[in-house]
Scaffold this motif. Structure first.
Motif, PDB file in Angstrom:
ATOM      1  N   UNK A 137     -24.819 -59.690 -57.662  1.00 26.83           N
ATOM      2  CA  UNK A 137     -25.470 -58.384 -57.573  1.00 26.83           C
ATOM      3  C   UNK A 137     -26.869 -58.518 -56.989  1.00 26.83           C
ATOM      4  N   UNK A 138     -27.576 -59.568 -57.383  1.00 21.06           N
ATOM      5  CA  UNK A 138     -28.919 -59.794 -56.849  1.00 21.06           C
ATOM      6  C   UNK A 138     -28.872 -60.068 -55.354  1.00 21.06           C
ATOM      7  N   UNK A 139     -27.905 -60.857 -54.914  1.00 23.06           N
ATOM      8  CA  UNK A 139     -27.778 -61.165 -53.488  1.00 23.06           C
ATOM      9  C   UNK A 139     -27.465 -59.907 -52.675  1.00 23.06           C
ATOM     10  N   UNK A 140     -26.658 -59.005 -53.251  1.00 26.09           N
ATOM     11  CA  UNK A 140     -26.399 -57.729 -52.573  1.00 26.09           C
ATOM     12  C   UNK A 140     -27.678 -56.906 -52.476  1.00 26.09           C
ATOM     13  N   UNK A 173     -20.937 -57.874 -48.964  1.00 29.10           N
ATOM     14  CA  UNK A 173     -19.953 -57.449 -49.964  1.00 29.10           C
ATOM     15  C   UNK A 173     -19.766 -58.579 -50.971  1.00 29.10           C
ATOM     16  N   UNK A 174     -19.434 -58.209 -52.208  1.00 33.21           N
ATOM     17  CA  UNK A 174     -19.202 -59.205 -53.241  1.00 33.21           C
ATOM     18  C   UNK A 174     -17.982 -58.830 -54.062  1.00 33.21           C
ATOM     19  N   UNK A 214     -15.157 -54.708 -56.040  1.00 30.74           N
ATOM     20  CA  UNK A 214     -15.836 -54.984 -54.779  1.00 30.74           C
ATOM     21  C   UNK A 214     -17.136 -54.202 -54.782  1.00 30.74           C
ATOM     22  N   UNK A 215     -18.246 -54.901 -54.510  1.00 29.05           N
ATOM     23  CA  UNK A 215     -19.553 -54.246 -54.524  1.00 29.05           C
ATOM     24  C   UNK A 215     -20.261 -54.362 -53.187  1.00 29.05           C
ATOM     25  N   UNK A 216     -21.117 -53.367 -52.919  1.00 31.87           N
ATOM     26  CA  UNK A 216     -21.953 -53.397 -51.719  1.00 31.87           C
ATOM     27  C   UNK A 216     -23.164 -52.498 -51.959  1.00 31.87           C
TER      28      UNK A 216
END
Length: 317
Positions: free
Chosen positions: A136-139, A146-147, A273-275
Motif C-alpha cells: 500500500x505504501x509503494x502504491x 498495481x498491487x 487488486x489495488x491502485x
C-alpha cells in the motif's frame, strides 16, 4: 486430436441437454455426426465422458471432472474475448508500463502472463512482499502501479487516502499435509483432527494469525507452535512431517504434499487488486482487474483439490 474450446462447449451442451438427440438439435448437427465427434473427444481425453442409457446420457466420473473445468474455463474465455474487444477499441498512443506488486507468487505470475498476451508491447516489472502495508505504501508513493494483496475474511484492506481496492476472488484456506499423513486421503479435514499438530504459514501483517487462533479456539484447542517462514521453507517443513501448513486453495501442486479443505471453511482469504486513483486511468484499471480475475480462474483451474471443492459446493442444495 488436440482438445479445443469448441469440444468443451460440445461436452457442456450434451450434459445440459441430457441426451445426444436433444444436444444435436441444439447444436444444429445430425446425431450421428455428434456421436462421432463425442467419440473423438473421449479418445483425446482417455475415457468415456457419458454413460448412454434408454433415457439419455449421464456424466461419468471423468465427465464430471471435465464439466467442472468447463465451468471455470468457458466463462473466463468469454470474459477475455469481451475485454480484448474493449481493449482493441481503446486508442493507444504510448507504450504501457505495469509495475506490479504482490504477496501471492502464482497469482502474480499468472497476471503477468495474461498482460503479456493482452498488452503485448507493455513493459512489466514485479516485486513481491509479504507485507500488505508495504505494498500500500509503494502504491501511495507512486513506486507501484498495481498491487495484488489480500485480507483475511472480510477485514479491511490496507488503507491510505486515494487507494482503490477491488475484489479479485475469495478462496477458502486449505491445510497442506505430507502425502504420507493419515488424513491425506480425506476429501476434507476437520480442524479438530489437527489439534496435536505443529503449524506453518507464510508471514503477513494482517489479522490472519489472530483469525487462525480464534478458529482453533472454536475447535477446542490452542495450536502448540506456529512457524512463520518463506514458502520454500514452509513446503520443506510439511514434506518432512515437521508441521502442517496453511495455504490458499490455489497453492500449486507440489511433490510430497497434498492440500485439503478444512471442513466448514473456518478461514477464507480475499484477493484484492489495488491502485492509486490519481495515477491510473479507469480503462487501464478495468483491464488489469479483469486480467487479475482471469489469472485467478486459470490458477484455480490447475488445482485439482480446489476444483473438487468447488464441485462439492455447487452440489450443496
Amino acid at each position: 486430436m488436440e482438445l479445443e474450446l469448441r469440444h468443451l462447449k460440445t461436452i457442456r451442451a450434451i450434459a445440459e441437454a441430457g441426451s445426444l438427440t436433444r444436444a444435436a438439435t441444439a447444436l444444429g448437427l445430425a446425431q450421428p455426426a455428434l456421436s462421432a465427434q463425442l467419440k473423438r473427444i473421449e479418445r483425446a481425453l482417455g475415457g468415456e465422458l457419458f454413460e448412454r442409457g434408454r433415457h439419455g446420457v449421464r456424466a461419468t466420473a471423468l465427465g464430471e471432472l471435465v464439466l467442472e473445468r468447463t465451468r471455470i474455463v468457458l466463462p473466463a474465455v468469454t470474459e477475455l474475448q469481451q475485454e480484448a474487444a474493449r481493449f482493441a477499441r481503446t486508442p493507444r498512443t504510448t507504450t504501457a508500463c505495469f509495475r506490479l506488486g504482490g504477496t501471492h507468487g502464482p497469482l502474480l505470475g499468472a497476471l503477468v502472463d495474461r498482460l503479456a498476451d493482452v498488452v503485448p508491447d507493455a513493459r512489466v516489472t514485479t516485486c513481491t512482499s509479504w507485507s500488505e502495508r508495504e505494498l500500500a505504501t509503494l502504491l501511495t508513493e507512486g513506486r507501484l502501479d498495481f498491487a495484488l494483496a489480500g485480507t483475511c475474511g472480510s477485514a479491511e484492506p490496507p488503507g491510505a487516502d486515494g487507494l482503490s481496492w477491488r475484489e479479485v476472488a475469495v478462496d477458502p484456506v486449505f491445510v497442506m499435509l505430507p502425502d504420507t499423513h493419515p488424513l491425506a486421503r480425506r476429501s476434507e479435514v476437520d480442524l479438530t483432527e489437527l489439534a496435536g499438530e505443529e503449524w506453518a504459514c507464510v508471514p503477513g501483517d494482517g489479522c490472519f494469525g489472530d483469525c487462525f487462533t480464534a478458529a482453533c479456539a472454536r475447535a477446542g484447542f490452542t495450536p502448540s507452535r506456529m512457524y512463520e517462514t518463506d514458502t520454500a521453507s514452509l513446503v520443506h517443513l510439511v514434506q518432512v512431517g515437521r508441521a502442517v501448513g496453511l495455504c490458499r486453495a490455489t497453492f500449486p501442486t507440489t511433490p510430497g504434499i497434498v492440500s485439503r479443505p478444512l471442513a466448514g471453511t473456518p478461514l477464507a482469504w480475499r484477493h484484492l487488486l489495488g491502485w492509486h486513483t490519481a495515477a491510473q486511468q479507469p480503462p487501464t484499471a478495468a483491464t488489469v482487474l479483469a486480467q487479475a480475475r482471469l489469472a485467478h480462474a486459470s490458477v484455480a483451474a490447475r488445482s485439482d483439490s480446489y476444483t473438487q471443492w468447488l464441485a462439492r459446493q455447487t452440489r450443496v442444495p
